[in-house]
Write a protein that holds these residues in place. Structure first.
Motif, short mmCIF file in Angstrom:
data_model
loop_
_atom_site.label_atom_id
_atom_site.label_comp_id
_atom_site.label_asym_id
_atom_site.label_seq_id
_atom_site.Cartn_x
_atom_site.Cartn_y
_atom_site.Cartn_z
N LEU A 11 -15.15 45.96 2.80
CA LEU A 11 -14.92 44.56 3.20
C LEU A 11 -16.23 43.77 3.20
N ASN A 12 -17.30 44.35 3.71
CA ASN A 12 -18.60 43.68 3.70
C ASN A 12 -19.07 43.41 2.27
N ILE A 13 -18.92 44.40 1.41
CA ILE A 13 -19.33 44.21 0.02
C ILE A 13 -18.48 43.13 -0.66
N SER A 14 -17.19 43.12 -0.34
CA SER A 14 -16.31 42.07 -0.88
C SER A 14 -16.73 40.69 -0.39
N ILE A 15 -17.05 40.59 0.88
CA ILE A 15 -17.50 39.30 1.43
C ILE A 15 -18.81 38.88 0.78
N ILE A 18 -17.94 37.57 -2.68
CA ILE A 18 -17.26 36.27 -2.59
C ILE A 18 -18.24 35.17 -2.21
N MET A 19 -19.14 35.46 -1.25
CA MET A 19 -20.12 34.45 -0.85
C MET A 19 -21.09 34.13 -1.98
N VAL A 20 -21.48 35.15 -2.74
CA VAL A 20 -22.37 34.90 -3.88
C VAL A 20 -21.64 34.07 -4.93
N TYR A 21 -20.39 34.38 -5.16
CA TYR A 21 -19.60 33.64 -6.16
C TYR A 21 -19.42 32.18 -5.74
N LEU A 22 -19.17 31.94 -4.45
CA LEU A 22 -18.91 30.57 -3.98
C LEU A 22 -20.18 29.77 -3.71
N ARG A 23 -21.24 30.42 -3.25
CA ARG A 23 -22.41 29.69 -2.79
C ARG A 23 -23.57 29.64 -3.78
N ALA A 24 -23.70 30.65 -4.61
CA ALA A 24 -24.85 30.72 -5.50
C ALA A 24 -24.62 29.84 -6.73
N PRO A 25 -25.69 29.25 -7.26
CA PRO A 25 -25.53 28.44 -8.47
C PRO A 25 -25.13 29.26 -9.69
N ALA A 26 -25.54 30.53 -9.71
CA ALA A 26 -25.15 31.42 -10.81
C ALA A 26 -24.90 32.80 -10.21
N PHE A 27 -23.90 33.45 -10.73
CA PHE A 27 -23.55 34.80 -10.26
C PHE A 27 -24.52 35.78 -10.90
N SER A 28 -25.56 36.16 -10.16
CA SER A 28 -26.57 37.06 -10.72
C SER A 28 -26.90 38.17 -9.72
N TYR A 38 -29.33 39.94 3.64
CA TYR A 38 -28.96 39.22 4.85
C TYR A 38 -27.96 40.01 5.68
N PHE A 39 -26.96 40.59 5.03
CA PHE A 39 -25.96 41.37 5.76
C PHE A 39 -26.59 42.62 6.37
N SER A 104 -25.42 49.75 8.73
CA SER A 104 -26.80 49.40 8.38
C SER A 104 -27.37 50.38 7.37
N ILE A 105 -27.12 51.67 7.56
CA ILE A 105 -27.64 52.66 6.61
C ILE A 105 -26.98 52.49 5.24
N ALA A 106 -25.67 52.27 5.22
CA ALA A 106 -24.96 52.11 3.95
C ALA A 106 -25.41 50.85 3.22
N LEU A 107 -25.55 49.74 3.93
CA LEU A 107 -25.96 48.50 3.27
C LEU A 107 -27.42 48.54 2.81
N ILE A 108 -28.27 49.20 3.58
CA ILE A 108 -29.67 49.33 3.14
C ILE A 108 -29.75 50.24 1.92
#
Length: 121
Positions: A11-15, A18-28, A38-39, A104-108
């Protein structure tokens, strides 16, 4: 318990995506790395605060302030109440502590993998 941790991680990875797709100027990949940072930083700060509290770092300070308050208080009926209150280290939820540690360990780990992929290609 493990299924829930993995579900929340997905779910965190999906969010993040989605946030990168909606907020970033380019999906990179750079934007995905930034959002993952940040997460993972949020989970890491929560985990380290809980680790510090769980280890009993604040127990002595809390005990001292409670004792000082009871000595300086004008009410004599509250003098023994401060000894019975639980210390901060006993209030840490083990389930939430293990959850934040896993996230935290998984996301890092994901962040390090993404950075290695970015610099490899």
């Amino acid at each position: 318990m493990y299924r829930k941790n993995w579900f929340i991680l997905i779910l965190n990875i999906s969010i993040i995506l989605i946030m990168v797709y909606l907020r970033a100027p380019a999906f990179s990949l750079v934007h995905i790395i930034n959002m993952t940072f940040y997460f993972s930083l949020i989970y890491l700060v929560i985990f380290l605060a809980m680790y510090t509290t769980k280890g009993g770092f604040f127990d002595g300070v809390t005990f001292g302030f409670r004792r000082f308050r009871s000595v300086m208080s004008t009410h004599s009926d509250h003098l023994e109440e401060w000894k019975k209150k639980p210390l901060p280290s006993s209030k840490v939820s083990q389930r939430f502590y293990k959850f934040t540690r896993f996230q935290s360990i998984a996301l890092i780990t994901l962040l390090v993998a993404l950075v290695l992929i970015y610099y490899a290609f």
